[in-house]
Design a protein around this motif. Sequence first.
Motif, PDB file in Angstrom:
ATOM      1  N   ILE A 181       0.838  -1.205   0.000  1.00  0.00           N
ATOM      2  CA  ILE A 181       0.000   0.000   0.000  1.00  0.00           C
ATOM      3  C   ILE A 181       0.871   1.252   0.000  1.00  0.00           C
ATOM      4  O   ILE A 181       0.625   2.206  -0.748  1.00  0.00           O
ATOM      5  N   ILE A 182       1.901   1.274   0.837  1.00  0.00           N
ATOM      6  CA  ILE A 182       2.796   2.439   0.883  1.00  0.00           C
ATOM      7  C   ILE A 182       3.500   2.628  -0.457  1.00  0.00           C
ATOM      8  O   ILE A 182       3.659   3.749  -0.939  1.00  0.00           O
ATOM      9  N   THR A 183       3.886   1.549  -1.085  1.00  0.00           N
ATOM     10  CA  THR A 183       4.549   1.651  -2.389  1.00  0.00           C
ATOM     11  C   THR A 183       3.614   2.241  -3.427  1.00  0.00           C
ATOM     12  O   THR A 183       4.016   3.088  -4.239  1.00  0.00           O
ATOM     13  N   LEU A 184       2.361   1.814  -3.430  1.00  0.00           N
ATOM     14  CA  LEU A 184       1.396   2.364  -4.387  1.00  0.00           C
ATOM     15  C   LEU A 184       1.165   3.851  -4.160  1.00  0.00           C
ATOM     16  O   LEU A 184       1.027   4.629  -5.113  1.00  0.00           O
ATOM     17  N   ILE A 185       1.141   4.276  -2.892  1.00  0.00           N
ATOM     18  CA  ILE A 185       0.947   5.707  -2.599  1.00  0.00           C
ATOM     19  C   ILE A 185       2.125   6.514  -3.109  1.00  0.00           C
ATOM     20  O   ILE A 185       1.957   7.584  -3.722  1.00  0.00           O
ATOM     21  N   LEU A 186       3.340   6.037  -2.888  1.00  0.00           N
ATOM     22  CA  LEU A 186       4.520   6.760  -3.362  1.00  0.00           C
ATOM     23  C   LEU A 186       4.564   6.817  -4.879  1.00  0.00           C
ATOM     24  O   LEU A 186       4.900   7.858  -5.464  1.00  0.00           O
ATOM     25  N   ILE A 187       4.186   5.750  -5.536  1.00  0.00           N
ATOM     26  CA  ILE A 187       4.161   5.763  -7.006  1.00  0.00           C
ATOM     27  C   ILE A 187       3.116   6.739  -7.519  1.00  0.00           C
ATOM     28  O   ILE A 187       3.326   7.459  -8.490  1.00  0.00           O
ATOM     29  N   GLY A 188       1.952   6.802  -6.836  1.00  0.00           N
ATOM     30  CA  GLY A 188       0.917   7.753  -7.244  1.00  0.00           C
ATOM     31  C   GLY A 188       1.362   9.197  -7.099  1.00  0.00           C
ATOM     32  O   GLY A 188       1.067  10.046  -7.953  1.00  0.00           O
ATOM     33  N   ARG A 189       2.095   9.528  -6.049  1.00  0.00           N
ATOM     34  CA  ARG A 189       2.596  10.894  -5.882  1.00  0.00           C
ATOM     35  C   ARG A 189       3.652  11.248  -6.918  1.00  0.00           C
ATOM     36  O   ARG A 189       3.743  12.385  -7.367  1.00  0.00           O
ATOM     37  N   MET A 190       4.447  10.253  -7.304  1.00  0.00           N
ATOM     38  CA  MET A 190       5.460  10.509  -8.318  1.00  0.00           C
ATOM     39  C   MET A 190       4.823  10.733  -9.689  1.00  0.00           C
ATOM     40  O   MET A 190       5.278  11.578 -10.469  1.00  0.00           O
TER      41      MET A 190
END
Length: 261
Positions: A181-190
Amino acid sequence: MRVNPFPQLKMRRPRRWTGSLNVLLLYLVVFLAPSPVSSIIVNTPAELHASKLDAVTLSCTFTSTSRPTSKMTVDWSYRPQSGGAPLTFFHFSSRAFLPPDGQFVGRIQWKGVPARGEASISLINATLKDNGTYTCSVRNPPDVHGSPTSHTVLTVTPKVPSIRFSDVAVLLAFILLPSAIITLILIGRMLCPKKQHSPSQAYRSPIEVTEGEEYAVHPAEPKAKRATCCQLYLMDSEDEDEYCDLKKRPPVDDEYAESQC
């Protein structure tokens, strides 16, 4: 009647004992000559390793110059790892004789097939007390020479605890899922960065005039809506006085306001 022309010489009869002597010599050669030596060879693995509570096959094979008969016997003996005299705990002679008592009672199974040269046994539920040397001995008359015995050393170790599927599922749920979940959030912000305001749109005071805006025409600001009756009713007394003062003031032109200074 035959007359001997030489009376001075006596006729000799043929010796019949020559043939009997030859037969006697033949019998002596057959019975006294050394017969071919009968031998048997027994093989077992040098070492065996097992975990606690496992079923261990104590393998034993033999090769004999004679076919196995009802006189063939198999014996298994055990010598503890700490030392001591070997103890015979299994015997086979036409049928299997399992240990009636002792540490191997109820834990030995006969796996041998004498016609195929197999004399193996199985040890069930191995324990740490079973560590030691096991000897397989095979007798198959008239095979009395060769290597009728063979030894194997058994080493039993504690069983390594295995990870169950439920434990793996719990680890995946509490570790990998939050990480994903944290990885998906970081990818979305990028991939979707926030829109940054340009420096030209920064806050400026009403009297500040930038270069090129002296003669710019600014669009008319929307007029403030007049308060309705409901809003006047809900106003406080102080707000009503201010509204009345504003209402009494003369209207001011939107495009030009006379300086009151």
